[in-house]
Motif scaffolding. Sequence first.
Motif, PDB file in Angstrom:
ATOM      1  N   ALA A  18      84.458 -10.105 -20.995  1.00 49.70           N
ATOM      2  CA  ALA A  18      85.570 -11.056 -20.869  1.00 49.70           C
ATOM      3  C   ALA A  18      85.100 -12.481 -21.149  1.00 49.70           C
ATOM      4  O   ALA A  18      85.761 -13.229 -21.882  1.00 49.70           O
ATOM      5  CB  ALA A  18      86.178 -10.956 -19.478  1.00 49.70           C
ATOM      6  N   PHE A  19      83.960 -12.854 -20.593  1.00 52.25           N
ATOM      7  CA  PHE A  19      83.437 -14.196 -20.835  1.00 52.25           C
ATOM      8  C   PHE A  19      83.077 -14.391 -22.299  1.00 52.25           C
ATOM      9  O   PHE A  19      83.393 -15.425 -22.903  1.00 52.25           O
ATOM     10  CB  PHE A  19      82.211 -14.456 -19.952  1.00 52.25           C
ATOM     11  N   GLY A  20      82.415 -13.399 -22.889  1.00 54.59           N
ATOM     12  CA  GLY A  20      81.996 -13.505 -24.279  1.00 54.59           C
ATOM     13  C   GLY A  20      83.158 -13.600 -25.245  1.00 54.59           C
ATOM     14  O   GLY A  20      83.102 -14.334 -26.229  1.00 54.59           O
ATOM     15  N   LEU A  21      84.222 -12.883 -24.960  1.00 55.34           N
ATOM     16  CA  LEU A  21      85.380 -12.912 -25.850  1.00 55.34           C
ATOM     17  C   LEU A  21      86.223 -14.170 -25.660  1.00 55.34           C
ATOM     18  O   LEU A  21      86.687 -14.763 -26.631  1.00 55.34           O
ATOM     19  CB  LEU A  21      86.242 -11.672 -25.640  1.00 55.34           C
ATOM     20  N   LEU A  22      86.426 -14.564 -24.421  1.00 53.68           N
ATOM     21  CA  LEU A  22      87.300 -15.709 -24.170  1.00 53.68           C
ATOM     22  C   LEU A  22      86.610 -17.054 -24.390  1.00 53.68           C
ATOM     23  O   LEU A  22      87.220 -17.983 -24.928  1.00 53.68           O
ATOM     24  CB  LEU A  22      87.846 -15.638 -22.748  1.00 53.68           C
ATOM     25  N   ALA A  23      85.363 -17.174 -23.991  1.00 50.35           N
ATOM     26  CA  ALA A  23      84.680 -18.476 -24.067  1.00 50.35           C
ATOM     27  C   ALA A  23      84.098 -18.769 -25.437  1.00 50.35           C
ATOM     28  O   ALA A  23      83.945 -19.936 -25.796  1.00 50.35           O
ATOM     29  CB  ALA A  23      83.577 -18.536 -23.018  1.00 50.35           C
TER      30      ALA A  23
END
Length: 143
Positions: A18-23
């Motif tokens: 989630a962090f890798g995709l959103l940020a």
Amino acid sequence: MFRIGYILWTSLSLVWCAFGLLASWPRYGPEHEFPLFQDIVTVMLFLPSVSMFCYSLLLQAVSRLTAAWWKPQPWVLPLVWCALVSCLLLFLLDHWNIPARPLLILLLSVPGLLHYWISAMLRILSSVPKTHSDLQDEDHKFL
């Protein structure tokens, strides 16, 4: 022990993904010819997140959802899933005019399938009964 490891592994994978995709979603203009490998954040965070999401986390969810009514051989569902995701990525990358699409898809599939294999091994190890007297589970009759 393995049950906690599996839950921790899956939870950290979801957070990382989630962090890798959103940020770190790459935002490039039309002047970049091949933008995916020009930024170190994209290579180190975004591409592994896409790989984990497409080739591992979604495959685990699909295998859990279909386990109630379809029990194929252990290699069938990952093989079918990889073919479907690779075709989808090939279609999407074709619309983005990115060269070397098959190489990129192969590079994306390797870490995702490795993550899936580790997750599947942890799930299997977490479901093995601790003693031979605890054999109510149908999958563990071979013990």
